[in-house]
Design a protein around this motif. Structure first.
Motif, mmCIF file in Angstrom:
data_model
loop_
_atom_site.group_PDB
_atom_site.id
_atom_site.type_symbol
_atom_site.label_atom_id
_atom_site.label_comp_id
_atom_site.label_asym_id
_atom_site.label_seq_id
_atom_site.Cartn_x
_atom_site.Cartn_y
_atom_site.Cartn_z
ATOM 1 N N GLY A 1 10.485 16.646 -4.485
ATOM 2 C CA GLY A 1 10.199 16.566 -6.219
ATOM 3 C C GLY A 1 9.924 15.579 -6.366
ATOM 4 O O GLY A 1 9.904 14.639 -7.406
ATOM 5 N N ASP A 2 11.226 14.755 -5.558
ATOM 6 C CA ASP A 2 11.444 13.398 -6.263
ATOM 7 C C ASP A 2 11.038 11.665 -5.753
ATOM 8 O O ASP A 2 11.204 11.116 -4.449
ATOM 9 N N ARG A 3 10.243 11.757 -6.206
ATOM 10 C CA ARG A 3 9.119 10.695 -5.829
ATOM 11 C C ARG A 3 9.282 9.642 -5.753
ATOM 12 O O ARG A 3 9.130 8.502 -5.225
ATOM 13 N N ASP A 4 10.594 9.017 -7.158
ATOM 14 C CA ASP A 4 11.137 7.571 -7.588
ATOM 15 C C ASP A 4 11.998 7.563 -6.489
ATOM 16 O O ASP A 4 12.304 6.569 -6.225
ATOM 17 N N GLY A 5 12.941 8.276 -5.761
ATOM 18 C CA GLY A 5 14.152 8.524 -5.052
ATOM 19 C C GLY A 5 13.456 8.372 -3.375
ATOM 20 O O GLY A 5 13.616 7.012 -2.564
ATOM 21 N N ALA A 6 12.326 9.092 -3.343
ATOM 22 C CA ALA A 6 11.195 8.238 -1.894
ATOM 23 C C ALA A 6 10.865 6.432 -1.575
ATOM 24 O O ALA A 6 11.191 6.509 -1.256
ATOM 25 N N GLU A 7 10.064 6.659 -3.169
ATOM 26 C CA GLU A 7 9.779 4.621 -3.135
ATOM 27 C C GLU A 7 11.059 3.767 -3.039
ATOM 28 O O GLU A 7 10.723 3.279 -1.631
ATOM 29 N N LYS A 8 12.367 4.497 -3.070
ATOM 30 C CA LYS A 8 13.180 3.164 -2.957
ATOM 31 C C LYS A 8 13.226 3.918 -2.056
ATOM 32 O O LYS A 8 13.895 2.409 -1.403
ATOM 33 N N LEU A 9 13.686 4.609 -1.083
ATOM 34 C CA LEU A 9 14.130 4.862 0.068
ATOM 35 C C LEU A 9 12.899 4.335 1.502
ATOM 36 O O LEU A 9 13.283 3.597 2.136
ATOM 37 N N LEU A 10 11.635 3.726 0.781
ATOM 38 C CA LEU A 10 10.502 3.207 1.302
ATOM 39 C C LEU A 10 10.596 2.574 1.341
ATOM 40 O O LEU A 10 10.625 1.636 2.567
ATOM 41 N N ALA A 11 11.277 1.327 0.199
ATOM 42 C CA ALA A 11 11.303 0.158 0.256
ATOM 43 C C ALA A 11 11.743 -0.432 1.297
ATOM 44 O O ALA A 11 11.961 -1.637 2.220
ATOM 45 N N VAL A 12 13.631 0.623 0.967
ATOM 46 C CA VAL A 12 14.537 -0.427 2.436
ATOM 47 C C VAL A 12 13.834 -0.360 3.539
ATOM 48 O O VAL A 12 13.753 -0.736 4.139
ATOM 49 N N GLY B 1 7.070 6.127 18.883
ATOM 50 C CA GLY B 1 6.506 5.248 17.748
ATOM 51 C C GLY B 1 5.677 5.470 17.355
ATOM 52 O O GLY B 1 4.909 6.043 16.343
ATOM 53 N N THR B 2 4.380 6.454 18.368
ATOM 54 C CA THR B 2 3.906 7.360 18.050
ATOM 55 C C THR B 2 3.518 8.048 16.725
ATOM 56 O O THR B 2 2.661 8.078 16.137
ATOM 57 N N ALA B 3 4.472 9.245 16.952
ATOM 58 C CA ALA B 3 4.977 9.996 15.957
ATOM 59 C C ALA B 3 5.434 9.351 14.105
ATOM 60 O O ALA B 3 5.305 9.588 13.041
ATOM 61 N N ASN B 4 5.670 7.964 14.821
ATOM 62 C CA ASN B 4 6.483 7.450 13.420
ATOM 63 C C ASN B 4 5.111 6.782 12.801
ATOM 64 O O ASN B 4 4.946 6.772 11.422
ATOM 65 N N ILE B 5 4.086 6.352 13.399
ATOM 66 C CA ILE B 5 3.286 5.868 12.899
ATOM 67 C C ILE B 5 2.020 6.342 12.354
ATOM 68 O O ILE B 5 1.505 6.644 10.937
ATOM 69 N N HIS B 6 2.503 8.189 12.569
ATOM 70 C CA HIS B 6 1.674 9.110 11.833
ATOM 71 C C HIS B 6 2.073 9.655 11.003
ATOM 72 O O HIS B 6 1.111 9.832 9.708
ATOM 73 N N PHE B 7 3.611 9.450 10.798
ATOM 74 C CA PHE B 7 4.430 9.712 9.398
ATOM 75 C C PHE B 7 3.662 8.877 8.529
ATOM 76 O O PHE B 7 3.395 9.080 7.079
ATOM 77 N N HIS B 8 3.166 7.832 9.167
ATOM 78 C CA HIS B 8 2.861 6.709 7.500
ATOM 79 C C HIS B 8 1.633 7.165 7.139
ATOM 80 O O HIS B 8 1.380 6.477 5.891
ATOM 81 N N ARG B 9 0.866 7.590 8.736
ATOM 82 C CA ARG B 9 -0.669 7.437 8.400
ATOM 83 C C ARG B 9 -0.465 8.653 7.142
ATOM 84 O O ARG B 9 -1.405 8.786 5.821
ATOM 85 N N GLU B 10 0.486 9.795 7.259
ATOM 86 C CA GLU B 10 0.237 10.866 6.390
ATOM 87 C C GLU B 10 0.612 10.150 5.552
ATOM 88 O O GLU B 10 0.362 11.121 4.362
ATOM 89 N N LEU B 11 1.253 9.420 5.499
ATOM 90 C CA LEU B 11 2.143 9.119 3.567
ATOM 91 C C LEU B 11 0.650 8.894 3.154
ATOM 92 O O LEU B 11 0.802 8.972 1.307
ATOM 93 N N VAL B 12 0.196 7.971 3.723
ATOM 94 C CA VAL B 12 -1.173 7.453 3.123
ATOM 95 C C VAL B 12 -1.959 8.178 2.390
ATOM 96 O O VAL B 12 -2.575 8.110 1.545
ATOM 97 N N ALA B 13 -2.112 8.602 3.441
ATOM 98 C CA ALA B 13 -3.054 10.099 2.837
ATOM 99 C C ALA B 13 -2.796 10.676 1.968
ATOM 100 O O ALA B 13 -4.299 11.649 1.423
ATOM 101 N N VAL C 1 0.929 -1.465 0.178
ATOM 102 C CA VAL C 1 0.019 0.422 0.405
ATOM 103 C C VAL C 1 1.078 1.576 -0.060
ATOM 104 O O VAL C 1 0.874 2.090 -0.891
ATOM 105 N N GLU C 2 1.618 1.579 1.106
ATOM 106 C CA GLU C 2 2.580 2.945 1.245
ATOM 107 C C GLU C 2 3.697 2.916 -0.368
ATOM 108 O O GLU C 2 3.783 3.873 -0.716
ATOM 109 N N GLY C 3 4.252 1.690 -1.167
ATOM 110 C CA GLY C 3 4.648 1.467 -1.586
ATOM 111 C C GLY C 3 4.094 2.652 -2.772
ATOM 112 O O GLY C 3 4.288 2.959 -3.496
ATOM 113 N N ALA C 4 2.650 1.091 -3.354
ATOM 114 C CA ALA C 4 1.724 1.873 -4.082
ATOM 115 C C ALA C 4 1.243 3.581 -4.154
ATOM 116 O O ALA C 4 1.333 4.049 -5.344
#
Length: 233
Positions: free
Chosen positions: A198-209, A137-149, A99-102
């Motif tokens: 604006g580096d979407r591809d770079g962000a995706e690679k960072l997220l996958a690792v 830990g809560t802030a970390n989850i919030h980060f990924h929730r905002e990413l999904v948003a 989901v997050e990668g997509a």
């Protein structure tokens, strides 16, 4: 019960027409924030009294959260916050990667609305400064929730709310939260900076690792803790 502290304050969220869905939203958030640890028995009287809702409404909320795999009903014992298996944790990370990668891969042209991500990073930095590892830990989850948003999809947000709440159940059993969460604050910042640039591809690679490393670490620590507690079957 210490985990009931502040729950009465959430009554205002119910409005005049309290419903099981609104109650389940509140309890899901509380589980995600770590107020109800895995294995906690949820008292109908205490929670219903704190929220000012009927027993039937609360039972329906429990049923909804059981369907989401956050609670379990044990015959003649009551309703408990679920204790995840190692396989559950692996599956959570599979869903996150998909989901997050997509979401990141599907972003349009920059600039991106990253204010929520930036706030989560700032909250994480503040928690680290205060040595508040639960808040980190809560802030970390919030980060990924905002990413999904960033996908702008209510259905995706709803799906991942439950996934992140389940993930918090795993985090709560880890007895070394600093070592678990602190390294990923810098990675959150890197993903934020990539998106800000604006580096979407770079962000995706960072997220996958990031997600692959996090999966390995959490599964290792969680599996060890389950074995120590005799909960690994």
């Amino acid at each position: 019960m210490a985990e009931l502290n502040g729950l009465a304050d959430d009554r205002a969220l119910l409005g005049r027409t309290s419903t099981a869905e609104r109650v389940s939203d509140i309890l899901r958030s509380r589980i995600a924030e770590g107020y109800f640890p895995p294995g906690t028995r949820l008292s109908e009287d205490s929670i219903g009294g704190a929220l000012g809702v009927s027993r039937n409404t609360l039972r329906e909320a429990f049923r909804l959260l059981t369907h989401e795999r956050l609670l379990v009903h044990e015959l003649n014992r009551g309703v408990f916050v679920r204790v995840l298996t190692v396989e559950d944790v692996e599956d959570i990370y599979r869903i996150r990667s998909l989901v997050e990668g997509a979401v990141v891969r599907g972003l349009g042209e920059p600039p991106y609305a990253v204010d929520g991500l930036a706030k989560a990073v700032t909250d994480g930095q503040r928690a680290t400064h205060d040595s508040d590892w639960k808040a980190l830990g809560t802030a970390n989850i919030h980060f990924h929730r905002e990413l999904v948003a960033l996908a702008g999809s209510a259905r995706t947000d709803e799906l991942m709310r439950s996934v992140f709440a389940e993930l918090r159940l795993a985090f709560h059993l880890v007895d070394e939260p600093r070592r678990l969460h602190e390294p990923y604050l810098a990675r959150n910042r890197q993903i934020l900076q990539a998106l800000q640039g604006g580096d979407r591809d770079g962000a995706e690679k960072l997220l996958a690792v990031y997600l692959d490393d996090s999966r390995k670490r959490v599964v290792e620590v969680y599996g060890r803790r389950m074995a120590e507690d005799g909960l690994d079957g």
